[in-house]
Design an enzyme around this catalytic site. Structure first.
Site, PDB file in Angstrom:
ATOM      1  N   LYS A   1       0.842  -1.205   0.000  1.00  0.00           N
ATOM      2  CA  LYS A   1       0.000   0.000   0.000  1.00  0.00           C
ATOM      3  C   LYS A   1       0.877   1.254   0.000  1.00  0.00           C
ATOM      4  O   LYS A   1       1.585   1.520   0.961  1.00  0.00           O
ATOM      5  CB  LYS A   1      -0.910   0.054   1.230  1.00  0.00           C
ATOM      6  CG  LYS A   1      -1.955   1.170   1.053  1.00  0.00           C
ATOM      7  CD  LYS A   1      -2.575   1.662   2.328  1.00  0.00           C
ATOM      8  CE  LYS A   1      -1.843   2.792   2.985  1.00  0.00           C
ATOM      9  NZ  LYS A   1      -1.910   4.090   2.274  1.00  0.00           N
TER      10      LYS A   1
ATOM     11  N   GLU B   1      10.542   0.622  10.010  1.00  0.00           N
ATOM     12  CA  GLU B   1      11.477   1.726   9.732  1.00  0.00           C
ATOM     13  C   GLU B   1      10.712   2.989  10.080  1.00  0.00           C
ATOM     14  O   GLU B   1       9.791   3.366   9.353  1.00  0.00           O
ATOM     15  CB  GLU B   1      11.862   1.769   8.251  1.00  0.00           C
ATOM     16  CG  GLU B   1      12.475   0.509   7.709  1.00  0.00           C
ATOM     17  CD  GLU B   1      13.991   0.514   7.818  1.00  0.00           C
ATOM     18  OE1 GLU B   1      14.564   1.474   8.377  1.00  0.00           O
ATOM     19  OE2 GLU B   1      14.604  -0.457   7.352  1.00  0.00           O
TER      20      GLU B   1
ATOM     21  N   CYS C   1      13.495  10.575   6.573  1.00  0.00           N
ATOM     22  CA  CYS C   1      13.473  10.008   7.926  1.00  0.00           C
ATOM     23  C   CYS C   1      14.809  10.177   8.633  1.00  0.00           C
ATOM     24  O   CYS C   1      14.859  10.380   9.834  1.00  0.00           O
ATOM     25  CB  CYS C   1      13.095   8.539   7.852  1.00  0.00           C
ATOM     26  SG  CYS C   1      14.097   7.660   6.660  1.00  0.00           S
TER      27      CYS C   1
ATOM     28  N   GLU D   1      10.214  15.127  15.544  1.00  0.00           N
ATOM     29  CA  GLU D   1      10.506  15.131  14.116  1.00  0.00           C
ATOM     30  C   GLU D   1       9.598  16.127  13.409  1.00  0.00           C
ATOM     31  O   GLU D   1       8.381  16.033  13.500  1.00  0.00           O
ATOM     32  CB  GLU D   1      10.254  13.718  13.577  1.00  0.00           C
ATOM     33  CG  GLU D   1      10.618  13.571  12.139  1.00  0.00           C
ATOM     34  CD  GLU D   1      10.416  12.146  11.646  1.00  0.00           C
ATOM     35  OE1 GLU D   1       9.372  11.559  11.964  1.00  0.00           O
ATOM     36  OE2 GLU D   1      11.304  11.642  10.945  1.00  0.00           O
TER      37      GLU D   1
HETATM   38  P1  NAP Z   1       2.523   7.582   8.484  1.00  0.00           P
HETATM   39  O1  NAP Z   1       1.383   8.473   8.754  1.00  0.00           O
HETATM   40  O2  NAP Z   1       2.952   6.656   9.546  1.00  0.00           O
HETATM   41  O3  NAP Z   1       2.148   6.800   7.157  1.00  0.00           O
HETATM   42  C1  NAP Z   1       2.955   5.814   6.584  1.00  0.00           C
HETATM   43  C2  NAP Z   1       2.080   4.849   5.820  1.00  0.00           C
HETATM   44  O4  NAP Z   1       1.243   4.143   6.739  1.00  0.00           O
HETATM   45  C3  NAP Z   1       1.148   5.503   4.831  1.00  0.00           C
HETATM   46  O5  NAP Z   1       0.977   4.653   3.719  1.00  0.00           O
HETATM   47  C4  NAP Z   1      -0.131   5.612   5.629  1.00  0.00           C
HETATM   48  O6  NAP Z   1      -1.271   5.748   4.819  1.00  0.00           O
HETATM   49  C5  NAP Z   1      -0.129   4.294   6.368  1.00  0.00           C
HETATM   50  N1  NAP Z   1      -0.931   4.228   7.592  1.00  0.00           N
HETATM   51  C6  NAP Z   1      -1.478   5.237   8.308  1.00  0.00           C
HETATM   52  N2  NAP Z   1      -2.121   4.739   9.384  1.00  0.00           N
HETATM   53  C7  NAP Z   1      -1.990   3.385   9.344  1.00  0.00           C
HETATM   54  C8  NAP Z   1      -2.415   2.312  10.181  1.00  0.00           C
HETATM   55  N3  NAP Z   1      -3.122   2.528  11.302  1.00  0.00           N
HETATM   56  N4  NAP Z   1      -2.071   1.048   9.835  1.00  0.00           N
HETATM   57  C9  NAP Z   1      -1.339   0.804   8.734  1.00  0.00           C
HETATM   58  N5  NAP Z   1      -0.920   1.783   7.895  1.00  0.00           N
HETATM   59  C10 NAP Z   1      -1.230   3.056   8.206  1.00  0.00           C
HETATM   60  O7  NAP Z   1       3.809   8.386   8.075  1.00  0.00           O
HETATM   61  P2  NAP Z   1       3.924   9.550   7.044  1.00  0.00           P
HETATM   62  O8  NAP Z   1       3.587  10.806   7.738  1.00  0.00           O
HETATM   63  O9  NAP Z   1       3.236   9.210   5.795  1.00  0.00           O
HETATM   64  O10 NAP Z   1       5.494   9.486   6.719  1.00  0.00           O
HETATM   65  C11 NAP Z   1       6.417  10.173   7.427  1.00  0.00           C
HETATM   66  C12 NAP Z   1       7.049   9.320   8.505  1.00  0.00           C
HETATM   67  O11 NAP Z   1       7.707   8.196   7.942  1.00  0.00           O
HETATM   68  C13 NAP Z   1       8.112  10.079   9.230  1.00  0.00           C
HETATM   69  O12 NAP Z   1       7.958   9.887  10.605  1.00  0.00           O
HETATM   70  C14 NAP Z   1       9.401   9.446   8.752  1.00  0.00           C
HETATM   71  O13 NAP Z   1      10.471   9.540   9.618  1.00  0.00           O
HETATM   72  C15 NAP Z   1       9.009   8.072   8.490  1.00  0.00           C
HETATM   73  N6  NAP Z   1       9.910   7.457   7.507  1.00  0.00           N
HETATM   74  C16 NAP Z   1      10.812   6.545   7.949  1.00  0.00           C
HETATM   75  C17 NAP Z   1      11.704   5.956   7.067  1.00  0.00           C
HETATM   76  C18 NAP Z   1      12.710   4.959   7.532  1.00  0.00           C
HETATM   77  O14 NAP Z   1      13.266   4.272   6.700  1.00  0.00           O
HETATM   78  N7  NAP Z   1      12.950   4.822   8.799  1.00  0.00           N
HETATM   79  C19 NAP Z   1      11.666   6.305   5.722  1.00  0.00           C
HETATM   80  C20 NAP Z   1      10.729   7.243   5.300  1.00  0.00           C
HETATM   81  C21 NAP Z   1       9.853   7.814   6.220  1.00  0.00           C
HETATM   82  P3  NAP Z   1      -1.715   7.221   4.324  1.00  0.00           P
HETATM   83  O15 NAP Z   1      -0.497   8.010   4.000  1.00  0.00           O
HETATM   84  O16 NAP Z   1      -2.470   6.955   3.098  1.00  0.00           O
HETATM   85  O17 NAP Z   1      -2.478   7.819   5.430  1.00  0.00           O
END
Ligand code: NAP
Ligand code: MG
Length: 481
Positions: free
Chosen positions: A186, A260, A294, A392
């Protein structure tokens, strides 16, 4: 961020029209099909706010169908000869290279990142991950000596964020397939288009149906997928908050899990460093991809004796960054991925000011009227207890702090709940190894920052998650050893 130039294969993408369809469906069992729920959502270009396409929102029945397709495909794919699996992955890698102009433009339009980054960083790395993992398919038993017969795990639920849509897909799908697993992925709601274009590439490369399934939707679709009882492994990249929820839901189910998550990585500059070189590293560390990274070096720790020099030079350098149209190949800083994310960043800037930090915004670029924009900036006079030093922000905002001694640098660097990455800038070799060994971070860069390669493992400690992606280590998460 830099990447080995050998992987930059495709010619520069002039402004090619990526030919975006008005409507995108789900990719399940090798076919593009409509959601059973008939609900859709729009994805827009964050630089113009123009709607690019309408996508299907997968509901529980769609997720069921995708998992069932992956389960059925697993029976064959897991027994497919490794050389045959490799052949498919090599084909996909080559096709990505051939279509990389179009994919880079699509990535930039859907997500807002500068075309120079999509073209020179994301796409070359995406291809490299498929090539790298293709090479492992028939060498798994040599890769893990002692494990006589490494076996795939089964059906993998993969959920990815919006900051590197196609690259995160590659980090997840390439090792999963190399090890003989099947996938339901997804993408994030704001950036679904390159994953769907990747589905087309799977078709073109005659990947057996059901091996890769793409379900689009918002967080609820992700939740339905990771909580599906017939999933064997969850690979999630996203926020720590959602990661914790997923870990709680997976507890006791027997599902394998890798996470991650977020970061607040320290970038430490010692007085003996080459300051001009460090300035470039700081810029790469936090303003690359608008800070939607990230492992961004979002906490700058500078030794007190060079603090004013670093601030002056940073201001000068920041004023030269070109902010604006992500499709212009001279742009350094593109659009913020969504209106929601821009609000979050603005709130943090407000809190930083309210807590007493000084705002530096030397870049006076005129911003386009439409779209989501934030000029690259930094806050000085930040204290370790400030919210902007602890949470963050995920935007083009750097928090600048100082330290006196190496001991203080280490304790300040480790004073965080995260542990994804760190950077150290010094001319003293002995100091490099001493400091690096005491930093609590999954990745430590020395006199460089944001350098990636498919052969290197990447992942966090503490609340930045667990498990590694990339290299030999990245295969472990997809095998029963
Ligand atoms: P997020 O809100 O956690 O979303 C990540 C993904 O999870 C999206 O596809 C989101 O869908 C989905 N999602 C949301 N709620 C969910 C649930 N309850 N169960 C399963 N999936 C769910 O994060 P984001 O704001 O999009 O991304 C930024 C974050 O990602 C930052 O904190 C960043 O540090 C982290 N990140 C980490 C890495 C790493 O390698 N460590 C790399 C990149 C980013 P929707 O977007 O469609 O809501
Ligand atoms: Mg979008």
């Amino acid at each position: 961020m830099t990447v080995n130039s050998d992987w930059t294969y495709a010619p520069a993408p002039e402004q090619v029209d990526p030919g975006i369809a008005e409507r995108h469906r789900l990719f399940i069992d090798g076919r593009f099909i409509s959601s059973r729920g008939r609900r859709t959502f729009e994805t827009a270009n964050p630089a113009t706010e123009a709607v690019l396409s309408e996508c299907d929102e997968a509901n529980a029945a769609d997720v069921d169908a995708a998992v069932a397709a992956a389960r059925a495909a697993f029976r064959k794919w897991s027994r497919t000869r490794p050389q045959e699996r490799a052949k498919h992955l090599y084909r996909i890698a080559r096709r990505i290279q051939e279509r990389s102009r179009e994919l880079a433009v699509l990535e930039t339009m859907d997500g807002g990142k500068p075309i120079r980054e999509s073209r020179d960083v994301d796409l070359p790395l995406v291809a490299q991950h498929f090539f790298h993992n293709a090479g492992w398919c028939d060498k798994l038993k040599y890769a893990f000596p002692g494990a006589t017969d490494p076996k795939p795990i089964g059906v993998c639920a993969q959920v990815i964020p919006w900051n590197f849509p196609l690259l995160m897909l590659a980090w997840k799908i390439a090792p999963a397939l190399a090890c003989g697993n099947t996938v339901v992925l997804k993408p994030a709601e704001t950036t679904p288009l390159t994953a769907l274009r990747f589905a087309e590439i799977c078709e073109e490369c005659e990947l057996p149906k059901g091996v890769v399934n793409i379900v689009t939707g918002a967080g609820e679709t992700g939740r339905l997928l990771v909580e599906h009882p017939d999933v064997d492994k969850i690979a999630f990249t996203g926020s720590t908050e959602v990661g914790k929820r997923i870990a709680a839901s997976a507890a006791g189910t027997g599902k394998r899990l890798t996470l991650e998550l977020g970061g607040k990585s320290p970038n430490i500059v010692f007085a003996d460093a080459s300051i001009d070189q460090a300035i470039e590293g700081i810029v790469q560390g936090i303003w690359f991809n608008q800070g939607h990274v990230c492992c961004a070096g979002s906490r700058l720790l500078v030794q007190e004796s060079v603090l004013s020099e670093v601030i002056t030079k940073l201001e000068r350098r920041l004023s030269t960054l070109r902010v604006g149209d992500p499709l212009d190949k001279n742009t350094d800083v593109g659009a913020i991925n969504s209106g929601g994310q821009l609000e979050t960043i603005r709130d943090y800037l407000e809190r930083g000011r309210a807590e007493g930090a000084t705002m530096h915004e030397p870049n006076g670029a005129a911003l386009p009227e439409k779209g989501h924009w934030c000029r690259p900036c930094f806050l000085s006079g930040v204290q370790p207890s400030h919210v902007v030093a602890r949470e963050e922000i995920f935007g083009p905002v750097l928090a600048v702090m100082s330290f006196r001694t190496p001991e203080e640098a280490i304790s300040r660097a480790n004073d965080t709940r995260f542990g994804l990455a760190a950077g150290v800038w010094t001319d003293k070799g002995s100091k490099i190894f001493e400091i690096a060994s005491r930093l609590q971070a999954g990745v430590v860069w020395l006199n460089t920052y944001n350098r990636f390669d498919a052969t290197s493992p990447f992942g966090g400690v503490k609340e930045s998650g667990f498990g590694r992606e990339g290299g030999l280590h990245g295969l472990r998460g997809y095998l029963s050893l």
